[in-house]
Design a protein around this motif. Structure first.
Motif, PDB file in Angstrom:
ATOM      1  N   TRP A  29      -5.783  -0.498  -8.872  1.00  0.00           N
ATOM      2  CA  TRP A  29      -6.920  -1.090  -8.173  1.00  0.00           C
ATOM      3  C   TRP A  29      -7.442  -2.319  -8.906  1.00  0.00           C
ATOM      4  CZ3 TRP A  29      -8.857  -0.265  -3.404  1.00  0.00           C
ATOM      5  CH2 TRP A  29      -8.384   0.852  -2.711  1.00  0.00           C
ATOM      6  N   PHE A  60       0.827  -1.207   0.000  1.00  0.00           N
ATOM      7  CA  PHE A  60       0.000   0.000   0.000  1.00  0.00           C
ATOM      8  C   PHE A  60       0.864   1.262   0.000  1.00  0.00           C
ATOM      9  CE2 PHE A  60      -3.918  -2.302   0.684  1.00  0.00           C
ATOM     10  CZ  PHE A  60      -4.871  -1.424   0.190  1.00  0.00           C
ATOM     11  N   SER A 105     -13.654  -0.939  -6.138  1.00  0.00           N
ATOM     12  CA  SER A 105     -13.437  -1.160  -4.706  1.00  0.00           C
ATOM     13  C   SER A 105     -14.435  -2.160  -4.138  1.00  0.00           C
ATOM     14  CB  SER A 105     -13.516   0.165  -3.940  1.00  0.00           C
ATOM     15  OG  SER A 105     -14.831   0.664  -3.920  1.00  0.00           O
ATOM     16  N   HIS A 118      -7.266   8.273  -3.994  1.00  0.00           N
ATOM     17  CA  HIS A 118      -6.769   6.933  -3.642  1.00  0.00           C
ATOM     18  C   HIS A 118      -6.825   6.711  -2.134  1.00  0.00           C
ATOM     19  CE1 HIS A 118      -4.146   3.439  -3.377  1.00  0.00           C
ATOM     20  NE2 HIS A 118      -3.372   4.114  -2.546  1.00  0.00           N
ATOM     21  N   ALA A 151      -8.989   3.927  -0.089  1.00  0.00           N
ATOM     22  CA  ALA A 151      -8.250   3.016   0.794  1.00  0.00           C
ATOM     23  C   ALA A 151      -8.791   3.078   2.219  1.00  0.00           C
ATOM     24  CB  ALA A 151      -6.764   3.363   0.775  1.00  0.00           C
ATOM     25  N   SER A 169     -10.716   0.036   4.173  1.00  0.00           N
ATOM     26  CA  SER A 169     -10.100  -0.442   5.419  1.00  0.00           C
ATOM     27  C   SER A 169     -11.128  -0.525   6.541  1.00  0.00           C
ATOM     28  CB  SER A 169      -8.939   0.466   5.830  1.00  0.00           C
ATOM     29  OG  SER A 169      -9.393   1.748   6.218  1.00  0.00           O
TER      30      SER A 169
END
Length: 468
Positions: free
Chosen positions: A431, A258, A363, A276, A280, A284
């Protein structure tokens, strides 16, 4: 009908053990987010210092955490087999490893200026980050020792103490960080250093609370768990490291990949980097669900295998997979339907939001694949498969996620002679490739798990037949 009832019962057991773990993880996550919010109102230098300092701290702590976490499946199996004397030995191994890793971590933090010189940041930011990390030297011993408690407690089927301790720690850490960072109530304004001091107090509070709970709680005395009175045997220490080191490698590889992706994506500009980071951050948060379910499923599978109930272990493993996949699908639907609302919570900048919206559909798939690999790798460790899941995970992150992502982002797939995309895909390529890597890792791990469960149950039937 009986099979459905057992699946529902197993899912209920997983949720009962996993829900407190999820809440505890969210409390820790929000502690980190609160530091960024606090520093954000103190200027760009303070925020950058916390961003850099916390990245180094998390890399060290999360890697070491993986090693200590190696006692979890071992203790769960010992608990299931009612080998309570061995549990004390495993806890002693966890404590010894935590102490040794604390010395290594402290040495690393003391010499963190070497790492900071490699970062292309202004001098004032590096000095602030160094001061931030110097404070965390005092947090590391408590942070490592408390992870032993957090590893063995869910392993013996008790997870609520972890949740309550983390919630209390959160409500101590945040007000203290705000007070010290802004200089309220007559305290000096310490900025990022104040946030670090809040974290030190938080970790020591967690450790003291954990020790008090173990000492006074009858739940531990009933099953014979006491503070270790002797050093661990070499066999237990080696077994813990055999499980923990692959977990640590997985943790470090995830953080490292990452970090590399963030550096690669930075060349596309501040707006793209921000987009981004937002995606992320959102993924998470959703990842906390399969992480908690993975820990709970691993503990219950290990307990049943320790008790010789291999058919029950199989049922719990399948229930964990079904439950995780179901919740991951719900999370994916949320990302696809109200994802824009979530993006607007993170940023008011329309350009950043629009860039992030490009990644939202990807995502959703990324989270599905990540959830499956998370719970599957956890179950595999309950079946004492440690090295192979780590290898596949590292290859998926670095070989496909970073490697193929770099090709897709910079050259498109024309280089691969597929002619699906004639132009470089930009940060979207990273991604897509990361999702593809996790999908491949998930499929391989599921095949491994199916074979291991089949072998486990077959061995159980053979041993039963032989005894008869």
């Amino acid at each position: 009908m009986n099979c459905s009832y057992k699946t529902i019962k197993n899912c209920k057991s997983i949720v009962q053990l996993g829900m407190p773990i999820f809440v505890a993880q969210m409390a820790v996550l929000f502690c980190g987010i609160s530091d960024s919010i606090v520093a954000g109102h103190l200027g760009a230098s303070q925020l950058a210092a916390i961003g850099i300092g916390s990245s180094i701290w998390i890399a060290i702590f999360a890697t070491f955490l993986g090693v200590v976490q190696g006692i979890a499946p071992m203790i769960a199996k010992q608990f299931g087999g009612q080998k309570f004397a061995e549990i004390e030995n495993s806890i002693a191994a966890g404590l010894l490893i935590a102490v040794l890793l604390s010395f290594i971590g402290i040495w690393t933090l003391i010499h963190s200026s070497t790492l900071l010189t490699l970062i292309n940041a202004p001098l004032d930011v590096r000095l602030l980050a160094k001061g931030y990390l110097d404070v965390f030297i005092y947090a590391l011993p408590a942070a490592m020792l408390v992870r032993v408690f957090y590893a063995f407690t869910p392993a013996v089927g008790i997870s609520h103490p972890v949740m309550f301790i983390n919630i209390v720690a959160f409500f101590i850490k945040v007000p203290l960080s705000v007070t010290l960072a802004y200089g309220y109530f007559g305290f000096p304004q310490l900025g990022a250093i104040g946030c670090a001091i809040g974290s030190v107090v938080m970790f020591w509070t967690m450790l003291v609370a954990s020790l008090v709970y173990v000492y006074y709680s009858s739940r531990y005395s009933i099953i014979g768990i006491r503070f270790p009175r002797r050093l661990p045997t070499f066999n237990i220490l080696f077994s813990t490291l055999r499980v923990g080191i692959p977990m640590a490698i997985s943790q470090f590889s995830e953080i490292g990949s990452f970090t590399i992706l963030a550096l690669f994506i930075a060349k596309y500009g501040a707006n793209t980097s921000a987009a981004h980071q937002i995606i992320a951050s959102i993924t998470s948060v959703f990842y906390m669900i399969p992480m908690a379910l993975g820990i709970a499923t691993q503990a219950l599978v290990s307990q049943n295998r320790g008790a010789g109930e291999y058919s029950n272990a199989k049922g719990i493993a399948l229930a964990g997979l079904v439950l995780t996949l179901s919740l991951a699908m719900i999370s994916a639907v949320i990302l696809l339907t109200i994802g824009m609302v979530l993006l607007r919570i993170y940023s008011d900048d329309l350009k950043v939001v629009l860039l992030a919206s490009i990644i939202l559909p990807i995502s959703a798939g990324y989270h599905l694949c990540d959830a499956v690999q998370c719970v599957t790798s956890s179950i595999l460790r309950a079946y004492e498969k440690n090295v192979a899941p780590t290898i596949y995970y590292v290859l998926s992150l670095w070989g496909i996620g970073v490697g193929c992502g770099w090709l897709l982002s910079n050259y498109g797939v024309e280089l691969l002679r597929l002619n699906l995309f004639l132009d470089p895909m930009g940060f979207k390529g990273y991604w897509i490739s990361s999702t593809a890597g996790l999908l491949l890792a998930s499929i391989i791990m599921l095949i491994m798990l199916a074979n291991k469960i089949k072998y486990d149950v077959k061995s159980c039937h053979l041993s039963t037949t032989t005894s008869l």
